[in-house]
Write a protein that holds these residues in place. Sequence first.
Motif, mmCIF file in Angstrom:
data_model
loop_
_atom_site.group_PDB
_atom_site.id
_atom_site.type_symbol
_atom_site.label_atom_id
_atom_site.label_comp_id
_atom_site.label_asym_id
_atom_site.label_seq_id
_atom_site.Cartn_x
_atom_site.Cartn_y
_atom_site.Cartn_z
ATOM 1 N N ARG A 1 -9.776 -3.166 1.995
ATOM 2 C CA ARG A 1 -8.903 -3.055 3.175
ATOM 3 C C ARG A 1 -9.694 -2.531 4.370
ATOM 4 N NH1 ARG A 1 -5.168 -5.010 6.222
ATOM 5 N NH2 ARG A 1 -3.841 -3.462 7.193
ATOM 6 N N VAL A 2 -10.586 -1.575 4.162
ATOM 7 C CA VAL A 2 -11.438 -1.066 5.245
ATOM 8 C C VAL A 2 -12.251 -2.213 5.828
ATOM 9 C CG1 VAL A 2 -13.466 0.374 5.743
ATOM 10 C CG2 VAL A 2 -11.568 1.313 4.395
ATOM 11 N N LEU B 1 -6.887 6.038 3.783
ATOM 12 C CA LEU B 1 -7.563 5.175 4.760
ATOM 13 C C LEU B 1 -7.599 5.826 6.133
ATOM 14 C CD1 LEU B 1 -6.299 1.605 3.861
ATOM 15 C CD2 LEU B 1 -8.566 2.574 3.482
ATOM 16 N N GLN C 1 -8.724 -0.413 -1.602
ATOM 17 C CA GLN C 1 -8.758 0.315 -0.329
ATOM 18 C C GLN C 1 -10.071 0.065 0.408
ATOM 19 O OE1 GLN C 1 -7.764 4.096 -2.262
ATOM 20 N NE2 GLN C 1 -6.301 4.362 -0.591
ATOM 21 N N GLN C 2 -11.165 0.016 -0.331
ATOM 22 C CA GLN C 2 -12.450 -0.291 0.300
ATOM 23 C C GLN C 2 -12.411 -1.683 0.920
ATOM 24 O OE1 GLN C 2 -15.498 0.277 -2.666
ATOM 25 N NE2 GLN C 2 -15.498 2.496 -2.396
ATOM 26 N N TRP D 1 -10.201 8.484 6.192
ATOM 27 C CA TRP D 1 -11.547 7.927 6.281
ATOM 28 C C TRP D 1 -11.833 7.431 7.700
ATOM 29 C CZ3 TRP D 1 -13.783 3.279 7.600
ATOM 30 C CH2 TRP D 1 -15.157 3.226 7.411
ATOM 31 N N GLN E 1 -2.270 5.966 -0.332
ATOM 32 C CA GLN E 1 -3.391 5.086 -0.007
ATOM 33 C C GLN E 1 -3.563 4.956 1.497
ATOM 34 O OE1 GLN E 1 -1.991 1.693 -2.216
ATOM 35 N NE2 GLN E 1 -3.510 2.017 -3.824
ATOM 36 N N ALA E 2 -2.465 4.827 2.219
ATOM 37 C CA ALA E 2 -2.538 4.733 3.676
ATOM 38 C C ALA E 2 -3.121 6.001 4.268
ATOM 39 C CB ALA E 2 -1.149 4.456 4.251
ATOM 40 N N LEU F 1 -12.467 6.072 -2.382
ATOM 41 C CA LEU F 1 -11.408 5.065 -2.237
ATOM 42 C C LEU F 1 -11.476 4.074 -3.395
ATOM 43 C CD1 LEU F 1 -11.700 4.163 1.561
ATOM 44 C CD2 LEU F 1 -9.957 5.608 0.492
ATOM 45 N N MET G 1 0.848 -1.165 0.000
ATOM 46 C CA MET G 1 0.000 0.000 0.000
ATOM 47 C C MET G 1 0.900 1.236 0.000
ATOM 48 S SD MET G 1 -2.832 1.243 2.821
ATOM 49 C CE MET G 1 -3.678 -0.287 2.725
#
Length: 98
Positions: free
Chosen positions: A83-84, A9, A80-81, A12, A5-6, A76, A1
Amino acid sequence: MSATQALALRDWAQPVRAYGQSLLGDVSDPHAELLALVWGPRFDRQHAHALLDHQFPAQTGLLKTVMEAADRFDRLGGAQQQRVRQLILRHRAQTARC
C-alpha cells in the motif's frame, strides 16, 4: 484496511511528509528514490544513508528519524508495505499531471 493498519501507515508516512522535501528535493526523481527505499521487504537503509550523506552530512537527528521510519516500515505487513508503494506511485501520477 483496518483502523490499526491505517494508523500504522499514517505513523510511517508522518516523517516522510515532514522531511521528504528536504531529503529528496534535490534529486531528479524523488518518487523513484522513495520507491527505491521501500521496494523490497525491508527498508533500504544503505540507500537512505547514501542520500543523507549526500544531502545532510552532519544531521544526526534526521538520520535518527529516517532510521525510525525504516524500522516502522519493516514492521508493516506485506500488504501494508505494498500500500505504501501504491500511494507513492499514485502521488507520482498526481504530481505529473500538475
